[in-house]
Design a protein around this motif. Structure first.
Motif, PDB file in Angstrom:
ATOM      1  N   ARG A  74       0.988  -1.193   0.143  1.00 48.39           N
ATOM      2  CA  ARG A  74      -0.153   0.239   0.431  1.00 48.39           C
ATOM      3  C   ARG A  74       0.340   1.325   0.290  1.00 48.39           C
ATOM      4  NH1 ARG A  74      -4.976  -1.146  -1.618  1.00 48.39           N
ATOM      5  NH2 ARG A  74      -6.023  -3.078  -0.583  1.00 48.39           N
ATOM      6  N   VAL A  75       2.262   1.213   1.235  1.00 54.33           N
ATOM      7  CA  VAL A  75       2.822   2.688   0.705  1.00 54.33           C
ATOM      8  C   VAL A  75       3.766   2.815  -0.683  1.00 54.33           C
ATOM      9  CG1 VAL A  75       4.752   3.158   1.537  1.00 54.33           C
ATOM     10  CG2 VAL A  75       2.899   2.350   3.100  1.00 54.33           C
ATOM     11  N   GLY A  76       3.720   1.552  -1.303  1.00 54.29           N
ATOM     12  CA  GLY A  76       4.711   1.256  -2.455  1.00 54.29           C
ATOM     13  C   GLY A  76       3.026   1.566  -3.465  1.00 54.29           C
ATOM     14  N   ALA A  77       2.562   1.916  -3.535  1.00 51.08           N
ATOM     15  CA  ALA A  77       0.766   2.126  -4.524  1.00 51.08           C
ATOM     16  C   ALA A  77       0.918   4.036  -3.822  1.00 51.08           C
ATOM     17  CB  ALA A  77      -0.720   1.632  -4.273  1.00 51.08           C
ATOM     18  N   ALA A  78       0.582   4.245  -2.952  1.00 49.90           N
ATOM     19  CA  ALA A  78       0.367   5.566  -2.450  1.00 49.90           C
ATOM     20  C   ALA A  78       2.161   6.343  -2.852  1.00 49.90           C
ATOM     21  CB  ALA A  78       0.975   5.786  -0.739  1.00 49.90           C
ATOM     22  N   VAL A 154      -5.846 -16.081 -10.599  1.00 46.43           N
ATOM     23  CA  VAL A 154      -5.027 -15.794 -10.755  1.00 46.43           C
ATOM     24  C   VAL A 154      -5.471 -14.826  -9.503  1.00 46.43           C
ATOM     25  CG1 VAL A 154      -2.711 -15.957 -12.227  1.00 46.43           C
ATOM     26  CG2 VAL A 154      -4.372 -13.988 -11.868  1.00 46.43           C
ATOM     27  N   ASP A 155      -5.205 -14.601  -8.179  1.00 47.55           N
ATOM     28  CA  ASP A 155      -5.556 -14.275  -7.378  1.00 47.55           C
ATOM     29  C   ASP A 155      -5.519 -12.720  -7.452  1.00 47.55           C
ATOM     30  OD1 ASP A 155      -6.738 -12.672  -4.920  1.00 47.55           O
ATOM     31  OD2 ASP A 155      -4.679 -14.316  -3.576  1.00 47.55           O
ATOM     32  N   VAL A 156      -6.075 -11.186  -7.612  1.00 46.08           N
ATOM     33  CA  VAL A 156      -5.900 -10.672  -7.627  1.00 46.08           C
ATOM     34  C   VAL A 156      -6.371  -9.402  -6.881  1.00 46.08           C
ATOM     35  CG1 VAL A 156      -5.012 -10.977 -10.464  1.00 46.08           C
ATOM     36  CG2 VAL A 156      -7.635 -10.424  -9.611  1.00 46.08           C
ATOM     37  N   GLU A 157      -6.892 -10.257  -6.150  1.00 48.88           N
ATOM     38  CA  GLU A 157      -7.760  -9.317  -4.456  1.00 48.88           C
ATOM     39  C   GLU A 157      -6.990  -8.253  -4.598  1.00 48.88           C
ATOM     40  OE1 GLU A 157     -10.377 -10.467  -0.358  1.00 48.88           O
ATOM     41  OE2 GLU A 157      -9.246 -11.584  -1.460  1.00 48.88           O
ATOM     42  N   GLY A 158      -7.979  -6.670  -4.477  1.00 49.88           N
ATOM     43  CA  GLY A 158      -6.738  -5.675  -4.178  1.00 49.88           C
ATOM     44  C   GLY A 158      -6.045  -5.122  -5.267  1.00 49.88           C
ATOM     45  N   LEU A 159      -5.865  -5.585  -6.465  1.00 51.12           N
ATOM     46  CA  LEU A 159      -4.771  -5.024  -7.025  1.00 51.12           C
ATOM     47  C   LEU A 159      -5.401  -4.701  -8.436  1.00 51.12           C
ATOM     48  CD1 LEU A 159      -2.685  -8.254  -7.076  1.00 51.12           C
ATOM     49  CD2 LEU A 159      -2.173  -6.068  -6.307  1.00 51.12           C
ATOM     50  N   VAL A 280      -1.410  -6.371 -14.562  1.00 46.81           N
ATOM     51  CA  VAL A 280      -1.489  -6.218 -12.804  1.00 46.81           C
ATOM     52  C   VAL A 280      -1.237  -5.978 -12.521  1.00 46.81           C
ATOM     53  CG1 VAL A 280      -2.683  -7.095 -10.639  1.00 46.81           C
ATOM     54  CG2 VAL A 280      -2.348  -8.958 -13.026  1.00 46.81           C
ATOM     55  N   THR A 281      -1.547  -3.982 -11.357  1.00 46.62           N
ATOM     56  CA  THR A 281      -0.692  -2.776 -10.952  1.00 46.62           C
ATOM     57  C   THR A 281      -0.980  -2.754  -9.881  1.00 46.62           C
ATOM     58  OG1 THR A 281      -2.377  -1.368 -12.190  1.00 46.62           O
ATOM     59  CG2 THR A 281       0.165  -1.958 -12.916  1.00 46.62           C
ATOM     60  N   TYR A 282      -0.861  -2.278  -8.815  1.00 48.25           N
ATOM     61  CA  TYR A 282      -1.508  -1.881  -6.917  1.00 48.25           C
ATOM     62  C   TYR A 282      -1.575  -0.851  -7.311  1.00 48.25           C
ATOM     63  CZ  TYR A 282      -1.091  -3.533  -2.389  1.00 48.25           C
ATOM     64  OH  TYR A 282      -1.322  -3.798  -1.423  1.00 48.25           O
ATOM     65  N   GLY A 283      -2.842  -0.714  -6.758  1.00 46.75           N
ATOM     66  CA  GLY A 283      -3.933   0.310  -6.625  1.00 46.75           C
ATOM     67  C   GLY A 283      -4.404   1.057  -8.000  1.00 46.75           C
ATOM     68  N   GLU A 284      -5.431   2.246  -7.244  1.00 46.10           N
ATOM     69  CA  GLU A 284      -6.441   2.224  -8.235  1.00 46.10           C
ATOM     70  C   GLU A 284      -6.109   3.685  -9.293  1.00 46.10           C
ATOM     71  OE1 GLU A 284      -9.350   1.063  -8.583  1.00 46.10           O
ATOM     72  OE2 GLU A 284      -9.000  -0.206  -7.081  1.00 46.10           O
ATOM     73  N   ARG A 285      -5.210   3.974  -9.172  1.00 51.27           N
ATOM     74  CA  ARG A 285      -3.799   5.077  -9.762  1.00 51.27           C
ATOM     75  C   ARG A 285      -2.593   4.586 -10.231  1.00 51.27           C
ATOM     76  NH1 ARG A 285      -3.902  11.887  -9.637  1.00 51.27           N
ATOM     77  NH2 ARG A 285      -3.442  11.939 -11.555  1.00 51.27           N
TER      78      ARG A 285
END
Length: 302
Positions: A74-78, A154-159, A280-285
């Motif tokens: 999450r910090v990385g996404a921020a 694949v598990d992409v929950e939260g991604l 697949v990427t982390y975070g909404e943006r």
């Protein structure tokens, strides 16, 4: 809780020991022990316990280590979202992808980015889907290019997952084998026949990775038999060489055949069979670099 100490705890959980964690983080072992002791003081419960000559995580340690990966991601996404305020004139984006994609889709994307955004660096890591997603969650990758089958998603929950390609699957057999029975129809790069797997119930099969093997077994069982798997390798060059030598038959996806096509084998399309390729990427943006890579992958697949 200090992020560095959380990163140390996650490394101990991932690597299995303090020594291995220190090596993976490029820290001195006393430094790792110090961070763990400080983290225990911060949370107020023991995170490690003696086990033989080493240590192992307590229940609290395992819980916090699992959360640590998510927190760090999450910090990385921020950070990525903050980077989104910056142009593509500088920076670096890291892409983790499976081998056949690295040999086919990825070179076009890297070349295009180098032309359009010469200040943007691209780092490439070869990784199967579970490892690529783990790297993404840990902040070690910015984009994970993965594939999934119906029976092994694949598990992409939260991604954030973007469809890149529906990749056809093909039966691969030696060129001098008798043609398998089937009906009409054709597919790019394949002989003009759609095959039925049922007549291959007595054949020896060559299976790939765990997820590909599960898909192979599932398709054969739906055709009425359990395949006799004689060899296992996820090297698509080796698979085709084994098939060409006459020791078995196999299923391979389109990208593997696009990356390498042995002239001694024939390929036949499986009706309606495909595996899905996702970026697949982390975070909404995602950061501009990650977004540019995803867009490039979609265009390259198209």
């Amino acid at each position: 809780m200090d992020l560095t100490r959380l990163r140390v705890l996650a490394a101990v959980a991932r690597e299995g020991s303090v020594t291995a964690a220190a090596r993976s983080l490029h820290y001195a072992q006393p430094s790792v022990s110090h961070h763990l002791a400080r983290l225990e003081a911060e949370v107020g419960v023991p995170l490690l316990e003696r086990h033989g000559r080493g240590v192992r995580l307590t229940a609290a340690g395992r819980l916090l280590a699992a959360r640590a990966d998510e927190i760090l991601g999450r910090v990385g996404a921020a950070r990525d979202e903050l980077d989104a305020l910056v142009s593509l004139s500088a920076g670096r984006v890291r892409l983790a992808a499976f081998p056949s994609a690295l040999a086919t889709l990825v070179p076009d994307v890297v070349a295009r980015l180098a032309q359009d955004h010469p200040g943007l660096g691209v780092g490439l890591v070869e990784a199967e889907p579970p490892e690529a997603l783990d790297a993404l969650r840990r902040g070690a990758a910015d984009v994970a290019l993965v594939f999934e089958h119906d029976r092994s998603p694949v598990d992409v929950e939260g991604l954030r997952a973007v469809p890149v390609l529906a990749e056809e699957l093909f039966l691969v057999r030696a060129a001098d084998d008798a043609a398998p029975p089937g009906g009409g129809g054709s597919a790019p790069g394949a002989d003009p026949v759609l095959v039925d797997l049922a007549p291959l119930a007595d054949a020896a099969w060559i299976a790939g990775c765990e997820r590909c093997r599960a898909d192979l077994v599932g398709r054969c069982e739906r055709a009425g038999f359990t395949p006799r798997v004689a060899f296992e390798t996820d090297d698509y060059v080796a698979v085709q060489s084994l098939v060409a030598a006459g020791v078995g038959v196999s299923l391979l996806p389109a990208l593997a055949l696009r990356a390498h096509r042995d002239p001694r084998v024939r390929t036949h399309a499986l009706p309606g069979a495909a595996r899905r390729v996702l970026a697949v990427t982390y975070g909404e943006r995602p950061s501009p670099g990650a977004a540019a890579v995803v867009d490039g992958l979609v265009r390259a697949a198209g």
